[in-house]
Design an enzyme around this catalytic site. Sequence first.
Site, PDB file in Angstrom:
ATOM      1  N   HIS A 134     -10.774   0.549  -9.094  1.00 39.88           N
ATOM      2  CA  HIS A 134     -10.310   1.660  -8.252  1.00 39.88           C
ATOM      3  C   HIS A 134      -8.849   1.983  -8.504  1.00 39.88           C
ATOM      4  O   HIS A 134      -8.486   3.128  -8.776  1.00 39.88           O
ATOM      5  CB  HIS A 134     -10.524   1.308  -6.778  1.00 39.88           C
ATOM      6  N   PHE A 135      -7.958   0.986  -8.412  1.00 43.41           N
ATOM      7  CA  PHE A 135      -6.538   1.353  -8.436  1.00 43.41           C
ATOM      8  C   PHE A 135      -6.050   1.704  -9.838  1.00 43.41           C
ATOM      9  O   PHE A 135      -5.019   2.360  -9.976  1.00 43.41           O
ATOM     10  CB  PHE A 135      -5.660   0.310  -7.740  1.00 43.41           C
ATOM     11  N   HIS A 136      -6.792   1.317 -10.882  1.00 45.75           N
ATOM     12  CA  HIS A 136      -6.401   1.797 -12.212  1.00 45.75           C
ATOM     13  C   HIS A 136      -6.663   3.295 -12.352  1.00 45.75           C
ATOM     14  O   HIS A 136      -5.993   3.970 -13.137  1.00 45.75           O
ATOM     15  CB  HIS A 136      -7.130   1.016 -13.301  1.00 45.75           C
TER      16      HIS A 136
ATOM     17  N   ARG B 240     -12.021 -10.467  -9.456  1.00 50.13           N
ATOM     18  CA  ARG B 240     -10.812  -9.928 -10.050  1.00 50.13           C
ATOM     19  C   ARG B 240      -9.873 -11.083 -10.402  1.00 50.13           C
ATOM     20  O   ARG B 240     -10.089 -12.204  -9.971  1.00 50.13           O
ATOM     21  CB  ARG B 240     -10.130  -8.959  -9.088  1.00 50.13           C
ATOM     22  N   ARG B 241      -8.849 -10.792 -11.194  1.00 56.88           N
ATOM     23  CA  ARG B 241      -7.766 -11.724 -11.538  1.00 56.88           C
ATOM     24  C   ARG B 241      -8.221 -12.914 -12.380  1.00 56.88           C
ATOM     25  O   ARG B 241      -7.411 -13.581 -12.995  1.00 56.88           O
ATOM     26  CB  ARG B 241      -7.064 -12.253 -10.283  1.00 56.88           C
TER      27      ARG B 241
ATOM     28  N   HIS C  76       0.823  -1.209   0.000  1.00 55.52           N
ATOM     29  CA  HIS C  76       0.000   0.000   0.000  1.00 55.52           C
ATOM     30  C   HIS C  76       0.857   1.259   0.000  1.00 55.52           C
ATOM     31  O   HIS C  76       0.512   2.234  -0.667  1.00 55.52           O
ATOM     32  CB  HIS C  76      -0.966   0.041   1.181  1.00 55.52           C
TER      33      HIS C  76
ATOM     34  N   TYR D   6       1.730   5.342  -2.744  1.00 56.88           N
ATOM     35  CA  TYR D   6       2.181   6.724  -2.548  1.00 56.88           C
ATOM     36  C   TYR D   6       3.537   6.954  -3.213  1.00 56.88           C
ATOM     37  O   TYR D   6       3.839   8.071  -3.640  1.00 56.88           O
ATOM     38  CB  TYR D   6       2.203   7.051  -1.054  1.00 56.88           C
TER      39      TYR D   6
END
Length: 614
Positions: free
Chosen positions: A372-374, A435-436, A218, A222
Amino acid sequence: MNITKPFKRVILTEFFLPLTLLTIGIYHGLMQVIYRAGIIHQNSFAGLNYYQGLTLHGVINALVLTTFFAVAFGHVTISHYLKKEPPRLAYSSSLWLMLLGTVMDAYAMLTGKAQALYTFYAPLKDSPVFYIGTALLIIGSWVAFFGWIKTYIKWKKENPDTKMPLAILGTFVNFTIWVVCTVPAAYSTLILLTPWAAGWVERVNVPLTRMLFWMFGHALVYFWLLPAYIMYYTILPKLAGGKLYSENAGRLAFLLFLILSVPVGVHHQFSEPVFTPGTKLFMAILTFGVALPSFMTAFTIAASLEHAGRKKGARGWLGWMLHLPYFRSDNFLFGYLICGMILFIFGGLSGIVNASYSLNAMVHNTAWIPGHFHMTVAGPVFLSIIGMSLLLYGKLSGKPIQFKLLATIVPYMWMLGMVFFSHGLMAGGLMGEPRRTNLGMTYTNPDSPLFNQHWVPTTTSTLIGGIIMSVAALLYFISFFATAFGKKTQPAVLELPESEPLHPEKPVAILTNLKPWLAVMGVLILFAYIPALNSVFKYSVPVKGQYQIDSPVPENPKPAQKAKQTKSDQHTNAKDHAKAERSLSRVTNLVVLRASSPTSLDEPLLSARLQDTF
């Protein structure tokens, strides 16, 4: 600023190599949406299977590209603001370590010896070559950072009364987070996973490898984001034609990231029973807290852009938005930064959902998560990387940027594709789309008994978005490689646009001293991870009485228990075992019926049947 040829070659290599590998990453990203939309109903294509492609896509895009760029951009930032080059030994050895690690990773993935995705924790096992290569990539980036520290110390001795430039603070914060969070990743890959993968030890502590990965995984977000934040604060206002609204706000935002980025990893593991509710609650609170510097950045940069628009005559509350330099080929970098920022609004808001214990239970391990993370890694991160790489490659090579018009429209086309792509994933995730998974073999294959018609529209939306994004990437590659292989026609220089402050601000001592923030960072990490580690070592020991998933009775009960059993006890146990097996069979049938026909089974009827079962 003019720089030496060896330093220039290193920086250009750190731009060129990962962008070349990105062609492979983009290709496999496109293949993922083709598989998932049911266009391909098989496990492999062109000699690479589904999970090889998914691993290549994740490792190249999320680890190799971002790490190489962060180091290259750090070299540029340090040299531009401090007017000094880092030590040659540091930047040269850093590059060779990262190159060696990347080659090892590429070999392991392309030969099928690494297919455990970029989330490289047990029980999935990769080749030792992959684990060692990943560790070398990480260590190489550390070496570059240590060289920058030496350069800064020398600069500070020559400029004792000058405060650290904002871009330097952002770079140091970013790599401090990176070093701290990659120590557990390096330990996991070298000490735990490599001996296990090589067959030197039989067992590995699975919960420990997962916790160590997410302690890294995580904070990695950042590490991706902060180079973009540095551009938002120190470059974007200049590109917009305005000034930075508040430099102190930028300093506070970076320092908040420093203390909050690492002790939040367990929020990826809310569903794992190994951690106590107290640990999960503490990290959930810190995860909500890490949204604060992002909200501060949104306000500060919006105020800076509003100032730019009003300088050009904008009126009304939102009129300034129409006076920003969109679609200008002589200022193409603005489009990459502004489109990334727009996408990140939705990426950040959807991340708040993941941070909530109860809401996370709804979306965990569904397609919502990559949706979300894309919007983060493929939004502000990706667009700032490719935009800045093109700008700096042209300046450092002395070659004019080719096909500027194509380069200018890329971020807007990419943003449009991302709307379709992430909407499809997140909407599907809310309906349980995993997912995946290679959906094309089952859930989006009409010939499969597991076919689910409800996921066809969502995977189709994802496919449309993926195609648009791939076309945008192709246009970018045309511009970048035409520039890279073009002729040098101008002097090579190292320079960055610099935003001026809107007004002078009184220096705040706490914002110019890293030491207290580093102390708070250490305290929060200890408070978060000592209880987490205690739980891991307490609850991840082998169980004496092993259970199988289809039986409530242990295979090897304790000898003392076995000796005390009477014939009556044995008869009772046999009856209980048979009853449990019948109940399990009925529940399994109901779940399969519910999954294969989600709208045909009445919910109250399902509940009643489950109650009858028990």
